[in-house]
Design a protein around this motif. Structure first.
Motif, PDB file in Angstrom:
ATOM      1  N   LEU A  23       0.781  -1.291   0.069  1.00 19.37           N
ATOM      2  CA  LEU A  23       0.076  -0.046   0.185  1.00 19.37           C
ATOM      3  C   LEU A  23       0.901   1.233  -0.100  1.00 19.37           C
ATOM      4  CD1 LEU A  23      -2.896  -0.951   2.607  1.00 19.37           C
ATOM      5  CD2 LEU A  23      -3.151  -0.876   0.177  1.00 19.37           C
ATOM      6  N   SER A  24       0.353   2.302  -0.741  1.00 17.49           N
ATOM      7  CA  SER A  24       1.161   3.536  -0.799  1.00 17.49           C
ATOM      8  C   SER A  24       0.736   4.272   0.438  1.00 17.49           C
ATOM      9  CB  SER A  24       0.766   4.375  -1.988  1.00 17.49           C
ATOM     10  OG  SER A  24      -0.628   4.866  -1.833  1.00 17.49           O
ATOM     11  N   ILE A  25       1.691   5.257   0.796  1.00 24.22           N
ATOM     12  CA  ILE A  25       1.552   6.102   2.196  1.00 24.22           C
ATOM     13  C   ILE A  25       0.324   6.795   2.096  1.00 24.22           C
ATOM     14  CG2 ILE A  25       2.339   8.025   3.002  1.00 24.22           C
ATOM     15  CD1 ILE A  25       5.191   7.290   2.601  1.00 24.22           C
ATOM     16  N   LEU A  26      -0.165   7.121   0.901  1.00 21.64           N
ATOM     17  CA  LEU A  26      -1.497   8.007   0.673  1.00 21.64           C
ATOM     18  C   LEU A  26      -2.551   6.952   0.914  1.00 21.64           C
ATOM     19  CD1 LEU A  26      -0.562  10.297  -2.559  1.00 21.64           C
ATOM     20  CD2 LEU A  26      -0.777  10.953   0.274  1.00 21.64           C
ATOM     21  N   GLU A  27      -2.575   5.800   0.419  1.00 25.06           N
ATOM     22  CA  GLU A  27      -3.522   4.839   0.598  1.00 25.06           C
ATOM     23  C   GLU A  27      -3.444   4.337   2.262  1.00 25.06           C
ATOM     24  OE1 GLU A  27      -3.703   2.053  -3.538  1.00 25.06           O
ATOM     25  OE2 GLU A  27      -1.988   1.903  -2.061  1.00 25.06           O
ATOM     26  N   ARG A  28      -2.681   4.293   2.862  1.00 26.90           N
ATOM     27  CA  ARG A  28      -2.508   3.910   4.225  1.00 26.90           C
ATOM     28  C   ARG A  28      -3.103   5.228   4.996  1.00 26.90           C
ATOM     29  NH1 ARG A  28       3.632   2.281   4.825  1.00 26.90           N
ATOM     30  NH2 ARG A  28       3.503   0.038   3.752  1.00 26.90           N
ATOM     31  N   LYS A  29      -2.812   6.582   4.460  1.00 26.62           N
ATOM     32  CA  LYS A  29      -3.420   7.892   4.988  1.00 26.62           C
ATOM     33  C   LYS A  29      -4.956   7.680   5.194  1.00 26.62           C
ATOM     34  CE  LYS A  29      -4.036  12.853   4.227  1.00 26.62           C
ATOM     35  NZ  LYS A  29      -3.715  13.855   3.078  1.00 26.62           N
ATOM     36  N   GLU A  30      -5.455   7.484   3.824  1.00 27.59           N
ATOM     37  CA  GLU A  30      -6.963   7.229   3.519  1.00 27.59           C
ATOM     38  C   GLU A  30      -7.697   6.263   4.453  1.00 27.59           C
ATOM     39  OE1 GLU A  30      -8.696   9.290   1.953  1.00 27.59           O
ATOM     40  OE2 GLU A  30      -6.829  10.481   1.651  1.00 27.59           O
ATOM     41  N   ILE A  31      -6.934   5.169   4.761  1.00 27.95           N
ATOM     42  CA  ILE A  31      -7.636   4.046   5.444  1.00 27.95           C
ATOM     43  C   ILE A  31      -7.592   4.637   7.015  1.00 27.95           C
ATOM     44  CG2 ILE A  31      -7.054   2.070   6.902  1.00 27.95           C
ATOM     45  CD1 ILE A  31      -5.776   0.828   4.002  1.00 27.95           C
ATOM     46  N   ILE A  32      -6.544   5.466   7.330  1.00 30.85           N
ATOM     47  CA  ILE A  32      -6.770   5.890   8.720  1.00 30.85           C
ATOM     48  C   ILE A  32      -7.516   7.133   8.891  1.00 30.85           C
ATOM     49  CG2 ILE A  32      -5.283   7.288  10.584  1.00 30.85           C
ATOM     50  CD1 ILE A  32      -2.617   5.815   9.632  1.00 30.85           C
ATOM     51  N   LEU A  33      -7.842   7.746   8.033  1.00 35.60           N
ATOM     52  CA  LEU A  33      -8.755   8.920   7.784  1.00 35.60           C
ATOM     53  C   LEU A  33     -10.203   8.130   7.943  1.00 35.60           C
ATOM     54  CD1 LEU A  33      -7.809  11.310   5.039  1.00 35.60           C
ATOM     55  CD2 LEU A  33      -7.882  11.723   7.391  1.00 35.60           C
ATOM     56  N   ALA A  34     -10.452   7.058   7.219  1.00 37.97           N
ATOM     57  CA  ALA A  34     -11.888   6.285   7.561  1.00 37.97           C
ATOM     58  C   ALA A  34     -12.128   6.024   8.962  1.00 37.97           C
ATOM     59  CB  ALA A  34     -11.917   5.199   6.206  1.00 37.97           C
ATOM     60  N   VAL A  35     -10.890   5.287   9.432  1.00 39.56           N
ATOM     61  CA  VAL A  35     -11.290   4.728  10.772  1.00 39.56           C
ATOM     62  C   VAL A  35     -11.635   5.765  11.657  1.00 39.56           C
ATOM     63  CG1 VAL A  35     -10.080   3.651  12.657  1.00 39.56           C
ATOM     64  CG2 VAL A  35      -9.713   2.771  10.505  1.00 39.56           C
ATOM     65  N   VAL A  36     -10.686   6.886  11.752  1.00 43.86           N
ATOM     66  CA  VAL A  36     -11.026   7.997  12.628  1.00 43.86           C
ATOM     67  C   VAL A  36     -12.410   8.650  12.599  1.00 43.86           C
ATOM     68  CG1 VAL A  36      -9.963  10.270  13.572  1.00 43.86           C
ATOM     69  CG2 VAL A  36      -8.544   8.294  13.000  1.00 43.86           C
ATOM     70  N   ARG A  37     -12.772   8.774  11.337  1.00 38.71           N
ATOM     71  CA  ARG A  37     -13.954   9.580  10.968  1.00 38.71           C
ATOM     72  C   ARG A  37     -15.205   8.516  11.291  1.00 38.71           C
ATOM     73  NH1 ARG A  37     -11.911  11.826   5.397  1.00 38.71           N
ATOM     74  NH2 ARG A  37     -11.228  13.910   6.231  1.00 38.71           N
ATOM     75  N   GLN A  38     -15.091   7.328  11.430  1.00 38.11           N
ATOM     76  CA  GLN A  38     -15.969   6.272  11.816  1.00 38.11           C
ATOM     77  C   GLN A  38     -16.227   6.158  13.398  1.00 38.11           C
ATOM     78  OE1 GLN A  38     -16.779   2.603   9.940  1.00 38.11           O
ATOM     79  NE2 GLN A  38     -15.457   3.112   8.230  1.00 38.11           N
ATOM     80  N   ILE A  39     -15.136   6.393  14.113  1.00 42.76           N
ATOM     81  CA  ILE A  39     -15.160   6.194  15.697  1.00 42.76           C
ATOM     82  C   ILE A  39     -15.259   7.639  16.493  1.00 42.76           C
ATOM     83  CG2 ILE A  39     -13.787   4.021  15.404  1.00 42.76           C
ATOM     84  CD1 ILE A  39     -11.499   5.223  16.368  1.00 42.76           C
ATOM     85  N   THR A  40     -14.878   8.700  15.619  1.00 42.39           N
ATOM     86  CA  THR A  40     -15.068   9.709  16.388  1.00 42.39           C
ATOM     87  C   THR A  40     -16.590   9.897  16.964  1.00 42.39           C
ATOM     88  OG1 THR A  40     -15.097  11.186  14.530  1.00 42.39           O
ATOM     89  CG2 THR A  40     -13.016  11.099  15.687  1.00 42.39           C
ATOM     90  N   GLY A  41     -16.642  10.462  18.111  1.00 44.84           N
ATOM     91  CA  GLY A  41     -18.071  10.457  18.380  1.00 44.84           C
ATOM     92  C   GLY A  41     -18.661   9.252  19.349  1.00 44.84           C
ATOM     93  N   GLN A  42     -17.876   8.380  19.009  1.00 45.78           N
ATOM     94  CA  GLN A  42     -18.311   6.732  19.922  1.00 45.78           C
ATOM     95  C   GLN A  42     -17.589   6.970  21.312  1.00 45.78           C
ATOM     96  OE1 GLN A  42     -20.125   4.541  18.548  1.00 45.78           O
ATOM     97  NE2 GLN A  42     -20.246   5.546  16.321  1.00 45.78           N
ATOM     98  N   PHE A  43     -16.925   7.877  21.545  1.00 41.14           N
ATOM     99  CA  PHE A  43     -16.503   8.133  22.954  1.00 41.14           C
ATOM    100  C   PHE A  43     -16.320   9.578  23.490  1.00 41.14           C
ATOM    101  CE2 PHE A  43     -12.819   7.761  20.246  1.00 41.14           C
ATOM    102  CZ  PHE A  43     -11.631   8.722  20.985  1.00 41.14           C
ATOM    103  N   ASN A  44     -16.330   9.761  24.728  1.00 39.66           N
ATOM    104  CA  ASN A  44     -16.022  11.175  25.212  1.00 39.66           C
ATOM    105  C   ASN A  44     -14.710  11.406  25.793  1.00 39.66           C
ATOM    106  OD1 ASN A  44     -18.682  11.893  24.812  1.00 39.66           O
ATOM    107  ND2 ASN A  44     -19.319  10.634  26.540  1.00 39.66           N
ATOM    108  N   GLU A  45     -14.160  12.426  25.865  1.00 43.27           N
ATOM    109  CA  GLU A  45     -12.714  12.814  26.285  1.00 43.27           C
ATOM    110  C   GLU A  45     -12.783  12.028  27.711  1.00 43.27           C
ATOM    111  OE1 GLU A  45      -8.984  14.066  27.213  1.00 43.27           O
ATOM    112  OE2 GLU A  45     -10.091  14.233  25.301  1.00 43.27           O
ATOM    113  N   GLY A  46     -11.685  11.421  28.014  1.00 39.13           N
ATOM    114  CA  GLY A  46     -11.653  10.841  29.173  1.00 39.13           C
ATOM    115  C   GLY A  46     -11.868   9.543  29.323  1.00 39.13           C
TER     116      GLY A  46
END
Length: 266
Positions: A23-46
């Motif tokens: 996988l290219s670096i940009l492809e890895r970046k897109e995967i991480i973006l997808a992961v983070v965007r799916q889970i933000t909001g699933q937990f609160n600070e702390g």
């Protein structure tokens, strides 16, 4: 709407894909973006749960760089793109600060660490990172013979001492005291000055205050360096209590355990 179980499974598969060779670096970046965007909001600070663990795992600056998942420029762009969804989390701001610090942008790192503190006022990791950044900035300026070096060392000392003396951060005493001793001795050696009696006394008193069940071999190394430093400057009388102190059985820790990236659990 995707349910929690599906999101978790999908995120785990995406994380596994990041490590696939080819996988290219940009492809890895897109995967991480997808992961983070799916889970933000699933937990609160702390919160400490599976969602926050995934979030920290995929955004760890240390892991992403040391495992050659992406270069620092791509990582910086990644974090910039995630600000909208991740700015509610102190861990996000700390990672941005670490990237800026690695690139020698201490002022920018300072801003990011302060942003982390605004999100979570009692974040030991954020306060420690801010204090250390100020002192590291001082050492870099000292190399350039910049007149602002003493100012940043003074500000860093105030910040690290506030942590050392704060009961709420008592579990992090050994880490912050190590940083203070390390930075202060390096500063004195570069400046050609000697620690004062009061500074030596401050360090000795706090070393002795470290609970025996938390003392480790890595901390003991810098304590021994401190003893050699004091003796070499003819001030052995200032450390008599330390020389007689029983440290007990030492735990096994290394430099990696003391890095800011690994202090998030405190």
């Amino acid at each position: 709407m995707l349910d929690g179980v599906y999101i978790k499974l999908r995120c785990q598969r995406l994380i596994q894909n990041v490590l696939i060779q080819g996988l290219s670096i940009l492809e890895r970046k897109e995967i991480i973006l997808a992961v983070v965007r799916q889970i933000t909001g699933q937990f609160n600070e702390g919160d400490i749960n599976e969602w926050s663990e995934i979030f920290q795992k995929v955004l760890s600056v240390k892991a992403l760089l040391s495992e050659d998942i992406m270069d620092i420029s791509t990582l910086r762009n990644l974090l910039n793109e995630l600000e909208g969804t991740s700015k509610r989390y102190s861990y996000y701001w700390i990672q941005r600060g670490l990237v800026a610090q690695r690139e020698g942008e201490y002022d920018l790192a300072d801003n990011y660490f302060r942003a982390a503190i605004r999100v979570r006022q009692q974040s030991y990791q954020a306060h420690h990172a801010l204090a250390k950044n100020l002192m590291e900035r001082s050492l870099k300026l000292l190399e350039k013979e910049d007149g602002y070096a003493p100012y940043y060392m003074s500000e860093g000392e105030k910040a690290i001492k506030a942590i050392i003396e704060n009961p709420a951060f008592s579990r992090g005493l050994i880490y912050s005291l190590h940083t203070y001793m390390d930075m202060k001795m390096k500063y004195c050696l570069k400046k050609g000055i000697v620690l004062s009696d009061s500074e030596i006394g401050y360090i000795v008193n706090h070393i002795i205050a470290i609970p025996k069940d938390t003392m480790d071999n890595y901390m003991k190394v810098i304590i021994d360096e401190f003893i050699v430093y004091v003796k070499s400057n003819g001030m052995e009388k200032s450390i008599q209590m330390l020389l007689m102190h029983d440290f007990g059985k030492l735990q096994e820790r290394c430099e990696d355990d003391y890095k800011i990236e690994n202090l998030d659990v405190l």
